[in-house]
Design an enzyme around this catalytic site. Structure first.
Site, mmCIF file in Angstrom:
data_model
loop_
_atom_site.group_PDB
_atom_site.id
_atom_site.type_symbol
_atom_site.label_atom_id
_atom_site.label_comp_id
_atom_site.label_asym_id
_atom_site.label_seq_id
_atom_site.Cartn_x
_atom_site.Cartn_y
_atom_site.Cartn_z
ATOM 1 C CE LYS A 1 -0.543 2.352 -9.337
ATOM 2 N NZ LYS A 1 -1.826 2.117 -8.614
ATOM 3 C CD GLU B 1 -10.656 18.296 -38.336
ATOM 4 O OE1 GLU B 1 -11.239 19.087 -39.095
ATOM 5 O OE2 GLU B 1 -10.436 17.104 -38.644
ATOM 6 C CE LYS C 1 -11.851 18.999 -47.365
ATOM 7 N NZ LYS C 1 -12.680 17.945 -46.762
ATOM 8 C CG HIS D 1 -20.766 37.708 -28.852
ATOM 9 N ND1 HIS D 1 -21.440 37.043 -27.856
ATOM 10 C CD2 HIS D 1 -20.511 38.956 -28.376
ATOM 11 C CE1 HIS D 1 -21.599 37.855 -26.813
ATOM 12 N NE2 HIS D 1 -21.031 39.020 -27.104
ATOM 13 C CD GLN E 1 -5.088 -3.396 -9.692
ATOM 14 O OE1 GLN E 1 -4.522 -3.989 -8.773
ATOM 15 N NE2 GLN E 1 -5.741 -4.037 -10.650
ATOM 16 C CE1 TYR F 1 -4.452 0.747 -2.894
ATOM 17 C CE2 TYR F 1 -5.228 -1.440 -2.287
ATOM 18 C CZ TYR F 1 -4.763 -0.560 -3.245
ATOM 19 O OH TYR F 1 -4.617 -0.977 -4.545
ATOM 20 C CG ASN G 1 -1.972 -1.088 1.155
ATOM 21 O OD1 ASN G 1 -2.045 -1.841 0.190
ATOM 22 N ND2 ASN G 1 -2.782 -1.191 2.199
ATOM 23 C CB SER H 1 -10.212 13.955 -48.952
ATOM 24 O OG SER H 1 -11.322 13.175 -49.360
#
Length: 459
Positions: A325, A290, A283, A156, A322, A317, A110, A277
């Site tokens: 992580k 993104e 493109k 805005h 566990q 504990y 622990n 694309s």
């Protein structure tokens, strides 16, 4: 394979359940922290005569050999040993015999895992600071080159007032510098040693916790053994700071995506940070921006996951912990990758200065300055505001900008207007006269850049 904790058990763990509760697949990345923590613990056990000094030395040499073999790729961890701590302890015992069994004297998994996790997150926080600092340096570099590059500032998402690209970049510097400060604060809270807390109520052995903390380069020790093993605030703090930093990255990505559209056309991303694309040959997609924007939600989810895990746990504990992580490691990896990509993307991007200037000349971004012109002649601001509102409406109806009106046209609404109004509403004048601290005037931004360099230099 017998468990190191198996003395009390008669039966074996179910095979599927064994894999279900094993954490070696993700906590193996803490092998170095686990070994360094164990070496410091062994040194202390020997110095305190809790175990024979020669045994401590033998343990340390065994641990060092395991570290070397792991880093050379010569160790395969076993799911049967559950986690990185048990894997290393078994390897140690196999190499040096029963002496290896003395290592766990005066500690528990622990407090051991809490120590490993803190050591790991301390380093992770520092790595994140380095990556944010690198990004801040890119922002400063762009700003230094563009103190006179006029662009539109929005509210805005509507054209508002003229500013400069330097002023814009330094706004993001401020955001990311606050992220650095949050990470530094997180490291400060992380940098205390829980080892010595035992399972939850410390130990009866005469351990020297300060000695271990000093060897591990930690600033101090925790003050309560129950809290030591049940605290994951340091991970939550990192996740919170990471989420805020990702939010800043996402906001910047949103603008990068907008500015690189044909409709804006003020930013061109490098081919190195764009994709195409499979069907539309024309493109050039801002996929990296993104992806960063999308991964922000992922890091938010990591924070939410750990908050939910921790919200109902009693002291001390619990195995639920566990789950701390995987989400934290994911956030560390995601944030650091996004920071690196963002730095490269901005460094190689091309800002279209002519289009930035042209865009700033549209949408009446100089309207506030036109109102200020009349205020300086003694007209109350609200009256000046109304005058310019009428002028803007007239311009919209006649397809003109404010600086395209004749003086006679302006005098229809403001009889006291003089020829110098045209200089007052020039975009350069609008920017240069905003020379208060924090404003976009070049001298103010240059001062901001100098301050920013000093702040980064102090890290």
């Amino acid at each position: 394979m017998s468990k190191l904790w198996g003395g009390r058990f008669e039966g074996n763990t179910d095979e599927f359940a064994e894999g279900f509760q094993s954490s070696i697949s993700f906590d193996s990345r803490m092998y170095r922290e686990d070994i360094l923590g164990s070496i410091a613990h062994a040194h202390m056990l020997g110095e305190q005569r809790i175990i024979p000094k020669e045994d401590a030395e033998k343990i340390v040499e065994g641990l060092k050999s395991i570290l070397t073999d792991i880093e050379e790729g010569n160790v395969e961890f076993s799911v049967h040993d559950e986690d990185i701590h048990m894997n290393i302890e078994r390897l140690l015992t196999e190499r040096i015999g029963d002496t290896g069994k003395r290592l766990h004297t005066g500690r528990s998994r622990n407090d051991q895992v809490a120590t490993d996790f803190r050591l790991y997150m301390k380093q992770a926080g520092q790595e994140t600071i380095e990556n944010i600092t690198a990004l801040c340096t890119v922002l400063i570099d762009i700003a230094e080159e563009n103190t006179d590059t006029i662009m539109t500032a929005y509210t805005h998402l509507q054209k508002a007032q003229p500013t400069t690209l330097a002023h814009y970049m330094m706004a993001y510097f401020e955001m990311f510098y606050r992220d650095i400060e949050r990470m530094k604060d997180c490291i400060r809270h992380t940098d205390v040693l829980p080892l010595g807390a035992g399972a939850l109520c410390a130990t009866t052995y005469p351990i020297d916790r300060e000695m271990v903390a000093k060897e591990l380069g930690m600033s101090g020790i925790t003050r309560n053994s129950l809290d030591s093993v049940s605290d994951r605030d340091f991970a939550l703090e990192y996740l919170s700071a990471a989420s805020i930093c990702m939010m800043h990255l996402s906001r910047l990505c949103e603008e990068i995506i907008l500015f690189s559209t044909n409709e804006f056309g003020t930013l061109r991303l490098s081919d190195a940070y764009s994709t195409g694309s499979s069907i539309m040959p024309q493109k050039k997609n801002p996929d990296m921006a993104e992806l960063i924007r999308g991964k922000t939600g992922r890091v938010y989810g990591d924070l939410q996951a750990l908050l939910v895990v921790m919200k109902g746990l009693p002291l001390a504990y619990n195995k639920d912990m566990q789950e701390d992580k995987e989400c934290t490691f994911d956030a560390v990896d995601t944030l650091n990758a996004c920071l690196r990509v963002m730095g490269g993307m901005l460094k190689t991007a091309e800002w279209k200065k002519d289009k930035l200037l042209k865009s700033a000349g549209l949408g009446f971004t100089n309207a506030t300055d036109a109102a200020d012109y009349f205020v300086k002649q003694g007209i109350p601001f609200r009256d000046a505001h109304a005058i310019i509102g009428h002028l803007v409406l007239y311009c919209e109806q006649n397809g003109k900008a404010l600086d395209e009106m004749t003086l006679d046209e302006i005098r229809k609404f403001a009889p006291d207007a003089k020829e110098d109004i045209f200089d007052a509403i020039r975009l350069e004048t609008c920017v240069n006269t905003r020379n208060v601290p924090g404003g976009p005037a070049p001298d103010m931004v240059e001062n901001h850049i100098r301050q920013a360099k000093l702040l980064l230099g102090e890290l």
